[in-house]
Design a protein around this motif. Structure first.
Motif, PDB file in Angstrom:
ATOM      1  N   LYS A 113       0.810  -1.216   0.000  1.00  0.00           N
ATOM      2  CA  LYS A 113       0.000   0.000   0.000  1.00  0.00           C
ATOM      3  C   LYS A 113       0.841   1.263   0.000  1.00  0.00           C
ATOM      4  N   LEU A 114       2.157   1.126   0.119  1.00  0.00           N
ATOM      5  CA  LEU A 114       3.013   2.296   0.096  1.00  0.00           C
ATOM      6  C   LEU A 114       3.181   2.795  -1.325  1.00  0.00           C
ATOM      7  N   GLN A 115       3.489   4.065  -1.438  1.00  0.00           N
ATOM      8  CA  GLN A 115       3.724   4.638  -2.748  1.00  0.00           C
ATOM      9  C   GLN A 115       5.053   4.128  -3.311  1.00  0.00           C
ATOM     10  N   SER A 116       5.144   4.095  -4.614  1.00  0.00           N
ATOM     11  CA  SER A 116       6.390   3.693  -5.246  1.00  0.00           C
ATOM     12  C   SER A 116       7.454   4.745  -5.020  1.00  0.00           C
ATOM     13  N   LEU A 117       8.719   4.308  -4.933  1.00  0.00           N
ATOM     14  CA  LEU A 117       9.806   5.231  -4.648  1.00  0.00           C
ATOM     15  C   LEU A 117      10.014   6.174  -5.832  1.00  0.00           C
ATOM     16  N   ASN A 118       9.917   7.458  -5.577  1.00  0.00           N
ATOM     17  CA  ASN A 118      10.176   8.485  -6.582  1.00  0.00           C
ATOM     18  C   ASN A 118      10.570   9.761  -5.867  1.00  0.00           C
TER      19      ASN A 118
ATOM     20  N   MET B 241      15.640   7.823   5.196  1.00  0.00           N
ATOM     21  CA  MET B 241      16.691   8.262   4.276  1.00  0.00           C
ATOM     22  C   MET B 241      17.047   9.714   4.569  1.00  0.00           C
ATOM     23  N   ARG B 242      18.352  10.001   4.693  1.00  0.00           N
ATOM     24  CA  ARG B 242      18.825  11.359   4.934  1.00  0.00           C
ATOM     25  C   ARG B 242      18.820  12.104   3.608  1.00  0.00           C
ATOM     26  N   ARG B 243      17.849  12.987   3.457  1.00  0.00           N
ATOM     27  CA  ARG B 243      17.675  13.662   2.176  1.00  0.00           C
ATOM     28  C   ARG B 243      18.567  14.887   2.046  1.00  0.00           C
ATOM     29  N   ASN B 244      18.577  15.759   3.072  1.00  0.00           N
ATOM     30  CA  ASN B 244      19.336  17.003   2.969  1.00  0.00           C
ATOM     31  C   ASN B 244      19.698  17.455   4.379  1.00  0.00           C
ATOM     32  N   ALA B 245      20.900  17.965   4.509  1.00  0.00           N
ATOM     33  CA  ALA B 245      21.333  18.435   5.832  1.00  0.00           C
ATOM     34  C   ALA B 245      20.615  19.702   6.251  1.00  0.00           C
ATOM     35  N   SER B 246      20.022  20.442   5.290  1.00  0.00           N
ATOM     36  CA  SER B 246      19.304  21.669   5.640  1.00  0.00           C
ATOM     37  C   SER B 246      17.927  21.389   6.196  1.00  0.00           C
ATOM     38  N   ALA B 247      17.470  20.128   6.175  1.00  0.00           N
ATOM     39  CA  ALA B 247      16.163  19.777   6.732  1.00  0.00           C
ATOM     40  C   ALA B 247      16.382  18.748   7.824  1.00  0.00           C
ATOM     41  N   PRO B 248      16.662  19.168   9.067  1.00  0.00           N
ATOM     42  CA  PRO B 248      16.944  18.211  10.139  1.00  0.00           C
ATOM     43  C   PRO B 248      15.752  17.344  10.493  1.00  0.00           C
ATOM     44  N   THR B 249      14.566  17.819  10.185  1.00  0.00           N
ATOM     45  CA  THR B 249      13.396  17.003  10.516  1.00  0.00           C
ATOM     46  C   THR B 249      13.375  15.726   9.702  1.00  0.00           C
ATOM     47  N   LEU B 250      13.761  15.826   8.412  1.00  0.00           N
ATOM     48  CA  LEU B 250      13.819  14.630   7.581  1.00  0.00           C
ATOM     49  C   LEU B 250      14.909  13.678   8.061  1.00  0.00           C
ATOM     50  N   ALA B 251      16.032  14.230   8.525  1.00  0.00           N
ATOM     51  CA  ALA B 251      17.131  13.381   8.967  1.00  0.00           C
ATOM     52  C   ALA B 251      16.775  12.611  10.226  1.00  0.00           C
ATOM     53  N   SER B 252      15.956  13.205  11.070  1.00  0.00           N
ATOM     54  CA  SER B 252      15.596  12.561  12.342  1.00  0.00           C
ATOM     55  C   SER B 252      14.219  11.920  12.284  1.00  0.00           C
ATOM     56  N   ALA B 253      13.672  11.737  11.093  1.00  0.00           N
ATOM     57  CA  ALA B 253      12.337  11.144  11.010  1.00  0.00           C
ATOM     58  C   ALA B 253      12.353   9.707  11.506  1.00  0.00           C
ATOM     59  N   GLY B 254      13.388   8.944  11.115  1.00  0.00           N
ATOM     60  CA  GLY B 254      13.446   7.561  11.561  1.00  0.00           C
ATOM     61  C   GLY B 254      13.604   7.448  13.058  1.00  0.00           C
TER      62      GLY B 254
ATOM     63  N   PRO C 290       2.009   4.752   7.184  1.00  0.00           N
ATOM     64  CA  PRO C 290       3.325   5.261   6.761  1.00  0.00           C
ATOM     65  C   PRO C 290       3.227   6.406   5.755  1.00  0.00           C
ATOM     66  N   THR C 291       2.222   6.361   4.900  1.00  0.00           N
ATOM     67  CA  THR C 291       2.070   7.450   3.928  1.00  0.00           C
ATOM     68  C   THR C 291       1.728   8.758   4.632  1.00  0.00           C
ATOM     69  N   ALA C 292       0.821   8.694   5.624  1.00  0.00           N
ATOM     70  CA  ALA C 292       0.475   9.903   6.369  1.00  0.00           C
ATOM     71  C   ALA C 292       1.656  10.396   7.190  1.00  0.00           C
ATOM     72  N   GLN C 293       2.439   9.502   7.768  1.00  0.00           N
ATOM     73  CA  GLN C 293       3.624   9.912   8.520  1.00  0.00           C
ATOM     74  C   GLN C 293       4.616  10.620   7.599  1.00  0.00           C
ATOM     75  N   MET C 294       4.809  10.069   6.423  1.00  0.00           N
ATOM     76  CA  MET C 294       5.745  10.686   5.488  1.00  0.00           C
ATOM     77  C   MET C 294       5.266  12.063   5.070  1.00  0.00           C
ATOM     78  N   ARG C 295       3.967  12.184   4.798  1.00  0.00           N
ATOM     79  CA  ARG C 295       3.431  13.476   4.395  1.00  0.00           C
ATOM     80  C   ARG C 295       3.563  14.510   5.513  1.00  0.00           C
ATOM     81  N   SER C 296       3.299  14.085   6.758  1.00  0.00           N
ATOM     82  CA  SER C 296       3.434  15.013   7.895  1.00  0.00           C
ATOM     83  C   SER C 296       4.886  15.437   8.101  1.00  0.00           C
ATOM     84  N   THR C 297       5.815  14.486   7.925  1.00  0.00           N
ATOM     85  CA  THR C 297       7.232  14.812   8.087  1.00  0.00           C
ATOM     86  C   THR C 297       7.701  15.779   7.017  1.00  0.00           C
ATOM     87  N   VAL C 298       7.252  15.587   5.797  1.00  0.00           N
ATOM     88  CA  VAL C 298       7.657  16.483   4.711  1.00  0.00           C
ATOM     89  C   VAL C 298       7.077  17.879   4.925  1.00  0.00           C
TER      90      VAL C 298
END
Length: 228
Positions: free
Chosen positions: A150-155, A163-176, A195-203
């Motif tokens: 049910k998760l979205q495909s990786l894109n 996944m550590r996307r960018n150092a300028s967004a610490p929230t994404l780095a500490s999401a896990g 998981p989809t809602a968690q990802m959307r809230s984190t972004v």
């Protein structure tokens, strides 16, 4: 003086009259007495495009079933057109009871049942409901189909949360780490979400924090690169 032998009184052999058209050498009637010339004249101006349009032969084919490894006259002598003397002679040999020749395999080549006395034809197995699907033949169900989560495909719009996307967004780095520590009310609420809602809230949180951050000047970026 010797006596002359009596003349032979036997009758000369009878000769059948030869039709004038069968006398070789008359160019006007060469079509009638020269079979090779007749075959050549019939097929002289035939083209592959014209033969294909009229469903006629366009390539050399075998008169025997597939896999036969014996002598095939049409293949051995490269016979393309099937209205020549070689096919006529083969048909006459096949009809001659004093010759031991192969039968015609044309019915087998045409796909017609000709081996048994009472052919049944090809079996028609039922196909309705054999492979379950969701209403579309392109989406079969397991075990014939592929299980998709049910998760979205990786894109670029759905990145793994750990996944550590960018150092300028610490929230994404500490999401896990936030999801792995459910001791806080926020962690418990996020675990209850999909998981989809968690990802959307984190972004959304990371984008909000990034919009509040001040953009460093060029001098500050150069100084950071120089002094580390």
């Amino acid at each position: 003086r010797r006596a002359r032998a009596p003349a032979c009184q036997c009758r000369p052999p009878l000769r059948r009259p030869i039709p004038p058209a069968m006398l070789a050498g008359d160019p006007a009637s060469q079509w009638e007495w020269h079979e090779t010339h007749r075959d050549l004249a019939k097929n002289m101006y035939r083209t592959s495009y014209s033969d294909m349009s009229h469903s006629r032969e366009t390539y050399v084919r075998s008169d025997y079933p597939a896999g036969y490894g014996g002598h095939v006259p049409s293949m051995r002598f490269d016979v393309l057109h099937r209205n020549t003397a070689i096919d006529r002679n083969i048909a006459l040999r096949r009809a001659d009871p004093s010759r031991d020749t192969h039968p015609s395999f044309q019915m087998q080549l045409d796909g017609l049942p000709s081996v048994t006395a009472f052919p049944c034809g090809a079996k028609k197995n039922p196909t309705k409901g054999v492979v379950p699907h969701s209403g579309s033949t392109t989406n079969p169900r397991p075990p014939w189909g592929i299980l998709t989560g049910k998760l979205q495909s990786l894109n670029q719009r759905a990145v793994p949360m750990t996944m550590r996307r960018n150092a300028s967004a610490p929230t994404l780095a500490s999401a896990g780490a936030q999801l792995a520590a459910p001791s806080t009310p926020t962690g418990l609420r996020r675990l209850a979400e999909s998981p989809t809602a968690q990802m959307r809230s984190t972004v959304e949180t990371a984008n909000h924090e990034a919009s509040r951050m001040a953009m460093p000047t060029e001098a500050e970026m150069l100084a950071a690169e120089r002094w580390g």
